[in-house]
Enzyme design. Structure first.
Site, PDB file in Angstrom:
ATOM      1  N   SER A 130       0.789  -1.248  -0.081  1.00 55.15           N
ATOM      2  CA  SER A 130      -0.012  -0.060   0.098  1.00 55.15           C
ATOM      3  C   SER A 130       0.940   1.066  -0.025  1.00 55.15           C
ATOM      4  O   SER A 130       0.557   2.199  -0.756  1.00 55.15           O
ATOM      5  CB  SER A 130      -1.019  -0.035   1.276  1.00 55.15           C
ATOM      6  N   ASP A 174       6.831   3.149   6.177  1.00 55.94           N
ATOM      7  CA  ASP A 174       6.916   2.619   5.097  1.00 55.94           C
ATOM      8  C   ASP A 174       6.898   3.457   3.649  1.00 55.94           C
ATOM      9  O   ASP A 174       7.596   3.098   2.708  1.00 55.94           O
ATOM     10  CB  ASP A 174       5.502   1.736   5.200  1.00 55.94           C
TER      11      ASP A 174
END
EC number: 2.7.1.6
Length: 383
Positions: A130, A174
């Site tokens: 994602s 991330d």
């Protein structure tokens, strides 16, 4: 056909002209520094050579046309001049819409775009598919329209999209490693200041990720519980976050804390110390020390943070029995299943693969693992 060629071919098929540019943004694995990000601590991830690729071009209208090549060429079309709301049907589209909306909120000046998106970051494995998508969409619009946004801003924009538009709570690690990763380097990230330091990876060392294929069942509720416990401990010490607690002070008065809260705090405080030491060990090519620190990290996650499960512990033991002191292995990610990460000489990879294939099913109720051999890779950019 490469992922880039595949994406470009679908773009030509869907839009009947060549894309202006093709960009990529990688997934990531965290080598050490687990559950430290939301405690304002340190993490040491590297970008991996699994990535999201977007072929794109400008449009004359004020519309975003998106084709998801990995979902049977599903299409999403929305206008930049109308309120951007979640898609009624496609979950993947919300990541794109969220990034676009939050770029608008940053007053970025851009027009319409045609995008074809494809990727090979394994989904549901904790390798940040994602975040890779969010950074790729931001990078695509930045590159098309020469937006004055830094890599850090693209990462923050992706995090905001995921937190506020998609509705998933995540730290900044991330997106930041996907945006800023460097070839053959890990990245030491200070999650409070967002300062980064590139840490060279030793030569001839493989980054091996093994998915236990144990579904991460409790991860959301347990994540929230752990986060609350860490905040409770920080309040006890009168600091903003556990990152600010001196280890010597902690060990001198940990008995005054609730025993469970003390265990959670002990993991975070010692994990921050391990992560800083690991960055120096990796830079010095000291795989023996790096392996020791990864082992201590795993034990701390198992015993103090209590987020591992027996099949994961067995998988770590199998790998450790092969690599010994020539590398390191630990669980990576939120916990309760998911993946382990190992650093090892390239020469041991096939031996580890064989040992895991032979031994793991007996410890996992017959499950088989999924094995990924990666290299530390470059962050988002043209491809």
């Amino acid at each position: 056909m490469s992922l880039k060629q595949h994406t470009q071919a679908i773009f030509r098929q869907q839009f009947s002209h060549e894309p202006n540019i093709t960009i990529k943004a990688p997934g990531r694995v965290n080598l050490i520094g687990e559950h430290t990000d939301y405690n304002d601590g340190f993490v040491l991830p590297c970008a991996i050579d699994y990535e999201t690729v977007i072929s794109c071009s400008k449009r004359d209208d004020r519309q975003i046309h998106v084709i998801a090549a990995d979902y049977d060429n599903q299409q999403d079309i929305f206008s930049l001049d109308e309120p951007i709301v979640p898609h009624a049907q496609y979950r993947w589209a919300d990541y794109v819409r969220g990034v676009v909306k939050h770029l608008q909120l940053r007053h970025a000046d851009f027009g319409g775009a045609s995008l074809v998106i494809s990727g090979n970051v394994p989904q549901g494995a904790g390798l940040s598919s994602s975040a890779s998508l969010e950074v790729a969409v931001g990078q695509a619009l930045q590159s098309l329209y020469q937006l004055p946004l830094s890599g850090v801003e693209l990462a923050l924009n992706g995090q905001e999209a995921e937190n506020q538009f998609v509705g998933c709570n995540c730290g900044i690690m991330d997106q930041l490693i996907s945006a800023l990763g460097q070839q053959d380097h890990a990245l030491l990230i200070d999650c409070r200041t967002l300062e980064t330091r590139a840490v060279p990876m030793p030569e001839n060392v493989a980054v091996v990720i093994i998915n236990s294929n144990v579904k991460r069942g409790l991860v959301d509720s347990e994540y929230n519980t752990r986060r609350q416990q860490c905040e409770t401990a920080a309040r006890f010490f009168g600091v903003k976050a556990l990152r600010d607690v001196d280890p010597n002070l902690f060990f001198s008065i940990q008995d005054e804390l609730d025993p469970v809260v003390a265990k959670r705090a002990r993991h975070v405080i010692t994990e921050n110390e391990r992560t800083l030491t690991a960055a120096d060990a990796l830079a010095a090519g000291d795989l023996k020390l790096m392996g020791q620190l990864m082992h201590e990290s795993h034990i701390s996650m198992r015993d103090d943070f209590e987020i591992t499960v027996p099949p994961i512990d067995s998988l770590v033991d199998i790998v450790k029995s092969v690599i010994g002191e020539q590398g390191g292995v630990r669980m990576t990610g939120g916990g309760f299943g998911g993946c382990i990460v190992a650093l090892m000489p390239n020469s041991l990879v096939e031996q580890v693969r064989a040992a895991v294939a032979q031994q793991y099913p007996a410890y996992s109720g017959g499950r088989t693992e999924t094995f990924y051999v990666c290299q530390a890779s470059q962050g988002a950019g043209l491809c």
